[in-house]
Design a protein around this motif. Structure first.
Motif, PDB file in Angstrom:
ATOM      1  N   THR A 163      28.643  40.838  43.539  1.00  0.00           N
ATOM      2  CA  THR A 163      28.029  40.115  42.426  1.00  0.00           C
ATOM      3  C   THR A 163      28.714  38.777  42.157  1.00  0.00           C
ATOM      4  O   THR A 163      28.620  38.251  41.054  1.00  0.00           O
ATOM      5  N   GLY A 164      29.375  38.205  43.155  1.00  0.00           N
ATOM      6  CA  GLY A 164      29.890  36.866  42.966  1.00  0.00           C
ATOM      7  C   GLY A 164      31.124  36.534  43.765  1.00  0.00           C
ATOM      8  O   GLY A 164      31.877  37.417  44.187  1.00  0.00           O
ATOM      9  N   ILE A 165      31.323  35.255  43.986  1.00  0.00           N
ATOM     10  CA  ILE A 165      32.497  34.762  44.696  1.00  0.00           C
ATOM     11  C   ILE A 165      33.753  34.987  43.847  1.00  0.00           C
ATOM     12  O   ILE A 165      33.774  34.693  42.656  1.00  0.00           O
ATOM     13  N   GLY A 166      34.771  35.548  44.486  1.00  0.00           N
ATOM     14  CA  GLY A 166      36.030  35.766  43.800  1.00  0.00           C
ATOM     15  C   GLY A 166      36.114  37.050  43.001  1.00  0.00           C
ATOM     16  O   GLY A 166      37.158  37.334  42.414  1.00  0.00           O
ATOM     17  N   THR A 167      35.044  37.826  42.978  1.00  0.00           N
ATOM     18  CA  THR A 167      35.098  39.116  42.286  1.00  0.00           C
ATOM     19  C   THR A 167      35.973  40.075  43.083  1.00  0.00           C
ATOM     20  O   THR A 167      36.261  39.854  44.266  1.00  0.00           O
ATOM     21  N   VAL A 168      36.392  41.151  42.442  1.00  0.00           N
ATOM     22  CA  VAL A 168      37.206  42.128  43.159  1.00  0.00           C
ATOM     23  C   VAL A 168      36.406  42.760  44.298  1.00  0.00           C
ATOM     24  O   VAL A 168      36.968  43.154  45.323  1.00  0.00           O
ATOM     25  N   GLN A 169      35.083  42.822  44.144  1.00  0.00           N
ATOM     26  CA  GLN A 169      34.250  43.337  45.227  1.00  0.00           C
ATOM     27  C   GLN A 169      34.293  42.399  46.435  1.00  0.00           C
ATOM     28  O   GLN A 169      34.403  42.841  47.585  1.00  0.00           O
ATOM     29  N   HIS A 170      34.197  41.110  46.176  1.00  0.00           N
ATOM     30  CA  HIS A 170      34.310  40.118  47.248  1.00  0.00           C
ATOM     31  C   HIS A 170      35.682  40.206  47.904  1.00  0.00           C
ATOM     32  O   HIS A 170      35.803  40.219  49.138  1.00  0.00           O
ATOM     33  N   VAL A 171      36.707  40.273  47.088  1.00  0.00           N
ATOM     34  CA  VAL A 171      38.072  40.356  47.616  1.00  0.00           C
ATOM     35  C   VAL A 171      38.266  41.625  48.439  1.00  0.00           C
ATOM     36  O   VAL A 171      38.954  41.613  49.469  1.00  0.00           O
ATOM     37  N   SER A 172      37.631  42.713  48.025  1.00  0.00           N
ATOM     38  CA  SER A 172      37.726  43.963  48.788  1.00  0.00           C
ATOM     39  C   SER A 172      37.132  43.806  50.183  1.00  0.00           C
ATOM     40  O   SER A 172      37.674  44.328  51.169  1.00  0.00           O
ATOM     41  N   LEU A 173      36.020  43.096  50.267  1.00  0.00           N
ATOM     42  CA  LEU A 173      35.410  42.832  51.576  1.00  0.00           C
ATOM     43  C   LEU A 173      36.350  41.990  52.434  1.00  0.00           C
ATOM     44  O   LEU A 173      36.545  42.281  53.621  1.00  0.00           O
ATOM     45  N   GLU A 174      36.923  40.948  51.838  1.00  0.00           N
ATOM     46  CA  GLU A 174      37.822  40.084  52.611  1.00  0.00           C
ATOM     47  C   GLU A 174      39.066  40.851  53.053  1.00  0.00           C
ATOM     48  O   GLU A 174      39.581  40.635  54.156  1.00  0.00           O
ATOM     49  N   LEU A 175      39.544  41.761  52.204  1.00  0.00           N
ATOM     50  CA  LEU A 175      40.700  42.583  52.583  1.00  0.00           C
ATOM     51  C   LEU A 175      40.334  43.499  53.747  1.00  0.00           C
ATOM     52  O   LEU A 175      41.134  43.691  54.670  1.00  0.00           O
ATOM     53  N   LEU A 176      39.126  44.064  53.716  1.00  0.00           N
ATOM     54  CA  LEU A 176      38.656  44.904  54.821  1.00  0.00           C
ATOM     55  C   LEU A 176      38.569  44.088  56.106  1.00  0.00           C
ATOM     56  O   LEU A 176      38.998  44.544  57.172  1.00  0.00           O
ATOM     57  N   ASN A 177      38.029  42.885  56.008  1.00  0.00           N
ATOM     58  CA  ASN A 177      37.956  42.013  57.186  1.00  0.00           C
ATOM     59  C   ASN A 177      39.336  41.760  57.769  1.00  0.00           C
ATOM     60  O   ASN A 177      39.541  41.840  58.995  1.00  0.00           O
ATOM     61  N   GLN A 178      40.296  41.464  56.898  1.00  0.00           N
ATOM     62  CA  GLN A 178      41.650  41.157  57.355  1.00  0.00           C
ATOM     63  C   GLN A 178      42.341  42.374  57.966  1.00  0.00           C
ATOM     64  O   GLN A 178      42.911  42.304  59.059  1.00  0.00           O
ATOM     65  N   LYS A 179      42.290  43.491  57.249  1.00  0.00           N
ATOM     66  CA  LYS A 179      43.020  44.685  57.688  1.00  0.00           C
ATOM     67  C   LYS A 179      42.422  45.307  58.952  1.00  0.00           C
ATOM     68  O   LYS A 179      43.163  45.863  59.774  1.00  0.00           O
ATOM     69  N   ALA A 180      41.092  45.230  59.072  1.00  0.00           N
ATOM     70  CA  ALA A 180      40.423  45.867  60.215  1.00  0.00           C
ATOM     71  C   ALA A 180      40.208  44.905  61.371  1.00  0.00           C
ATOM     72  O   ALA A 180      39.775  45.321  62.455  1.00  0.00           O
ATOM     73  N   GLY A 181      40.469  43.626  61.160  1.00  0.00           N
ATOM     74  CA  GLY A 181      40.260  42.641  62.217  1.00  0.00           C
ATOM     75  C   GLY A 181      38.798  42.434  62.540  1.00  0.00           C
ATOM     76  O   GLY A 181      38.419  42.324  63.720  1.00  0.00           O
ATOM     77  N   ILE A 182      37.959  42.388  61.509  1.00  0.00           N
ATOM     78  CA  ILE A 182      36.513  42.232  61.703  1.00  0.00           C
ATOM     79  C   ILE A 182      36.009  41.051  60.868  1.00  0.00           C
ATOM     80  O   ILE A 182      36.763  40.447  60.120  1.00  0.00           O
ATOM     81  N   LYS A 183      34.733  40.747  61.030  1.00  0.00           N
ATOM     82  CA  LYS A 183      34.117  39.696  60.231  1.00  0.00           C
ATOM     83  C   LYS A 183      32.740  40.160  59.764  1.00  0.00           C
ATOM     84  O   LYS A 183      31.763  40.125  60.507  1.00  0.00           O
ATOM     85  N   ILE A 184      32.687  40.637  58.518  1.00  0.00           N
ATOM     86  CA  ILE A 184      31.422  40.969  57.861  1.00  0.00           C
ATOM     87  C   ILE A 184      31.163  39.858  56.849  1.00  0.00           C
ATOM     88  O   ILE A 184      32.038  39.498  56.066  1.00  0.00           O
ATOM     89  N   ASN A 185      29.964  39.297  56.879  1.00  0.00           N
ATOM     90  CA  ASN A 185      29.629  38.152  56.032  1.00  0.00           C
ATOM     91  C   ASN A 185      29.497  38.562  54.569  1.00  0.00           C
ATOM     92  O   ASN A 185      28.912  39.604  54.253  1.00  0.00           O
ATOM     93  N   HIS A 186      30.009  37.718  53.683  1.00  0.00           N
ATOM     94  CA  HIS A 186      29.860  37.945  52.247  1.00  0.00           C
ATOM     95  C   HIS A 186      28.590  37.271  51.751  1.00  0.00           C
ATOM     96  O   HIS A 186      28.362  36.090  51.992  1.00  0.00           O
ATOM     97  N   VAL A 187      27.759  38.049  51.029  1.00  0.00           N
ATOM     98  CA  VAL A 187      26.526  37.523  50.440  1.00  0.00           C
ATOM     99  C   VAL A 187      26.635  37.688  48.922  1.00  0.00           C
ATOM    100  O   VAL A 187      26.428  38.786  48.394  1.00  0.00           O
ATOM    101  N   PRO A 188      26.974  36.619  48.208  1.00  0.00           N
ATOM    102  CA  PRO A 188      27.144  36.734  46.749  1.00  0.00           C
ATOM    103  C   PRO A 188      25.806  36.682  46.018  1.00  0.00           C
ATOM    104  O   PRO A 188      24.939  35.875  46.341  1.00  0.00           O
TER     105      PRO A 188
END
Length: 327
Positions: A163-188
């Motif tokens: 539900t938006g850029i910089g939300t904890v949900q967005h940050v959770s996705l970016e953390l998943l991308n970093q930790k898992a070595g993947i790239k899933i696109n964020h759609v706010p």
């Protein structure tokens, strides 16, 4: 100097300190003598608003004065925060804020019209809940390991909403991308209604949400909860695993809490904290919060302050490492 004179001066000094401290204690005990305005940083009807109103109703009944919710959403919570930062510090205008307060100091670096850590004093945390990863039921993978494998086989081809850029949900996705070595696109998205419509229709396959929002979604067979970001099982999401089972140490939180303007008397903040904790333990309140999936636990001012500082540091690191910016 004689021993008796020393004792006399110490007694006089102690009495003077007692006199000076007395007005603050009396003020805290007498509060509230009129309605309390609770400025809510979020829109009516959302999780933060529902939880806020549960507390405010119970506080009003307990203390014999109304706790009036004044919704002032917008600008990632900064509108409400500024109102309270500039309000009289007498305990009659307080802020109901949430996770955005953790990220705003770094997301709006140098641009906030107030200093979060100096001008908004923590009173009590009212809710802390994991983030959830929800999928459309037709999405071809059901588990986090399967999702990671699919994302690695098709880098940059998967989308996940928040539900938006910089939300904890967005940050959770970016953390998943970093930790898992993947790239899933964020759609706010700007609001949850549109996200839900697209998730149910399959136009967006994945959504990072929160436990209360997910509990409401699971009445439909069109979506399922794939995982959550807490360290242990979540009672209202039976059988849903933690991402930390796949990626050790993976943990993100959505939280709500109350704050007072700088300069508010510590005795009054302690009184407020005690009242919030008392309300939290009330059977009727605990039941309603549990049904929502809004996890609670008693906390002191010191504990809540330490939690906020830790969260601010975490989000600062994530904003930097994931290059998160408000567009």
């Amino acid at each position: 100097m004689s021993h008796s004179r020393t004792i006399g001066r110490r007694t006089l000094l102690g009495a003077t300190v007692g006199v000076l401290a007395a007005p603050a204690i009396v003020q805290a005990q007498a509060w509230p003598s009129k309605p309390v305005r609770v400025v809510n940083a979020y829109s009516a009807g959302g999780t933060a608003d529902v939880v806020c109103r549960i507390y405010c109703q119970a506080l009003g009944e307990r203390l014999g004065q109304s706790f009036t919710v004044d919704n002032k959403p917008g600008a990632a919570g900064t509108i409400a925060a500024q109102i309270v930062a500039r309000a009289p510090n007498d305990g009659y205008t307080i802020l109901y804020d949430a996770t955005a307060q953790s990220v705003n100091p770094s997301l709006f670096a140098g641009k906030l019209p107030y200093d979060t850590q100096r001008e908004l004093l923590p009173i009590a945390q009212t809710m802390q809940t994991p983030v959830t990863l929800v999928r459309n039921a037709q999405f071809p993978v059901k588990t986090v390991p399967e999702l990671i494998a699919l994302a690695k086989s098709k880098p940059g081809s998967l989308d996940c909403a928040s539900t938006g850029i910089g939300t904890v949900q967005h940050v959770s996705l970016e953390l998943l991308n970093q930790k898992a070595g993947i790239k899933i696109n964020h759609v706010p998205y700007k609001e949850m209604g549109s996200v839900r419509n697209d998730l149910f229709a399959g136009r967006i396959p994945l959504l990072f949400s929160n436990v209360p929002g997910t509990v409401a979604l699971l009445t439909s067979k069109d979506v399922t909860c794939m995982a959550h970001t807490g360290p242990k099982p979540v009672e209202v999401l039976p059988g849903v695993p933690a991402i930390s089972e796949v990626i050790p140490g993976f943990e993100t939180w959505e939280w709500n809490g109350l704050f007072a303007p700088a300069g508010t008397d510590p005795a009054l903040i302690s009184r407020l904290n005690a009242e919030v904790n008392a309300v939290m333990k009330m059977e009727s309140v605990a039941k309603r919060l549990a049904e929502l999936g809004a996890l609670t636990q008693p906390n002191t001012v010191v504990e809540f302050t330490a939690f906020r500082e830790k969260q601010i540091a975490f989000f600062a690191e994530m904003v930097k490492s994931a290059n998160i910016r408000i567009e």
